[in-house]
Design an enzyme around this catalytic site. Structure first.
Site, PDB file in Angstrom:
ATOM      1  N   SER A  66       8.674   8.198   7.270  1.00 58.51           N
ATOM      2  CA  SER A  66       7.231   7.971   7.140  1.00 58.51           C
ATOM      3  C   SER A  66       6.710   8.150   5.719  1.00 58.51           C
ATOM      4  CB  SER A  66       6.463   8.904   8.082  1.00 58.51           C
ATOM      5  OG  SER A  66       6.590  10.253   7.669  1.00 58.51           O
ATOM      6  N   LYS A 136       2.881  14.725   4.897  1.00 58.89           N
ATOM      7  CA  LYS A 136       2.110  13.508   4.621  1.00 58.89           C
ATOM      8  C   LYS A 136       1.385  13.687   3.292  1.00 58.89           C
ATOM      9  CE  LYS A 136       2.997  11.958   8.829  1.00 58.89           C
ATOM     10  NZ  LYS A 136       4.001  10.884   9.071  1.00 58.89           N
TER      11      LYS A 136
END
Length: 287
Positions: A66, A136
């Site tokens: 990701s 993230k």
């Protein structure tokens, strides 16, 4: 002179001989063997490692794609845990590790570690299997309005971000799907996060129906990832991209009201001055 006489020289020599005799008779202290000291050294090392993990730096493993190409699956990153202790909060552009805020990882496969991996995870030399953590990039902080329209660009407080330097090659900054189109305002104590691999990241966009509306509580942030430490071929620092250096701060409503009121006040003041001047001129002419 006779060494055994009462002269000062004779007394000093006699005393020296007595001292030498005492030292020779005194048993020498045995040095502790290395193997007896080894458990103590290991114990000290473990305590230091635990303190470092708890308060300074901890290693984390990247579990997915990701964050490509900034981070690859299997990379080990070092996370700064010290700064938050002094009240520092995440800033836009930082890559942060945070605890699962609202079952984002529910249903993900769990790999059971062996005994050695558990010990190394406990002292921080390997990621702990019990900790459900994600990584993230921070896109929005408290007070920010973050939005995606079409394929992008991603906007923060109405300003477009140039993300080519870190968004995965071939991805668009925004995705045209459920969750990919949004306009949200980040509340106090929360952050909005997105993965650099936009088409392969279940981030804030896809959790807007959870209890935090997709936001991550600042209290759940472990710290900022500062460097890729392993493997050596991937070694790199993780700086904040230049696009976040522009002034992205949202203008406060009060400031906007003041900015709008200034021209109105100046215009009204100018009219009053003009009217007063006209009345004075008229009176003088009539007299």
């Amino acid at each position: 002179m006779d060494p055994g006489s009462d002269s000062p020289d004779g007394a000093d020599k006699a005393q020296t001989s007595a001292d030498d005799g005492d030292q020779n008779q005194r048993p020498k202290k045995k040095q502790r063997s290395f193997w007896k000291e080894l458990p103590i050294l290991i114990g000290i090392a473990l305590v230091l490692a635990l303190l470092i993990k708890t308060f300074l730096v901890q290693a984390f493993s990247i579990p997915s794609e990701s964050m490509q190409n900034t981070l690859q699956k299997g990379d080990r990153v070092l996370v700064d845990k010290l700064t938050p202790w002094f009240g520092s909060e995440p800033e836009r552009g930082e890559v942060v590790v945070f605890h699962d805020p609202a079952k984002w990882l529910e249903g993900e496969p769990v790999i059971e570690p062996n005994a050695l991996q558990r010990v190394l995870g406990w002292i921080g030399l390997m990621p702990s299997a019990e900790e459900k953590d994600l990584i993230k990039r921070v896109v929005g902080v408290a007070g920010d309005t973050v939005e995606c329209d079409g394929t992008g660009p991603l906007k923060v407080n109405g300003k477009a971000l140039e993300e080519e330097s870190y968004v995965y090659a071939g991805n668009t900054p925004c995705t045209v799907d459920d969750g990919g189109q949004f306009k949200v305002k980040v509340p106090k104590g929360k952050i909005w996060v997105m993965g650099d691999h936009r088409q392969n990241s279940l981030d804030s966009r896809y959790h807007q129906n959870d209890k935090n509306k997709g936001m991550v509580p600042v209290s759940q942030v472990v710290g900022r990832a500062i460097v890729v430490a392993w493997p050596p071929t991937h070694w790199s620092t993780l700086p904040v991209p230049d696009t976040f250096d522009q002034n992205l701060t949202a203008a406060a409503p009060g400031a906007l009201g003041l900015a709008g009121a200034v021209p109105l006040v100046l215009w009204r003041r100018r009219r009053l001055i003009t009217a007063d001047t006209t009345r004075v001129s008229g009176t003088g002419t009539a007299g």
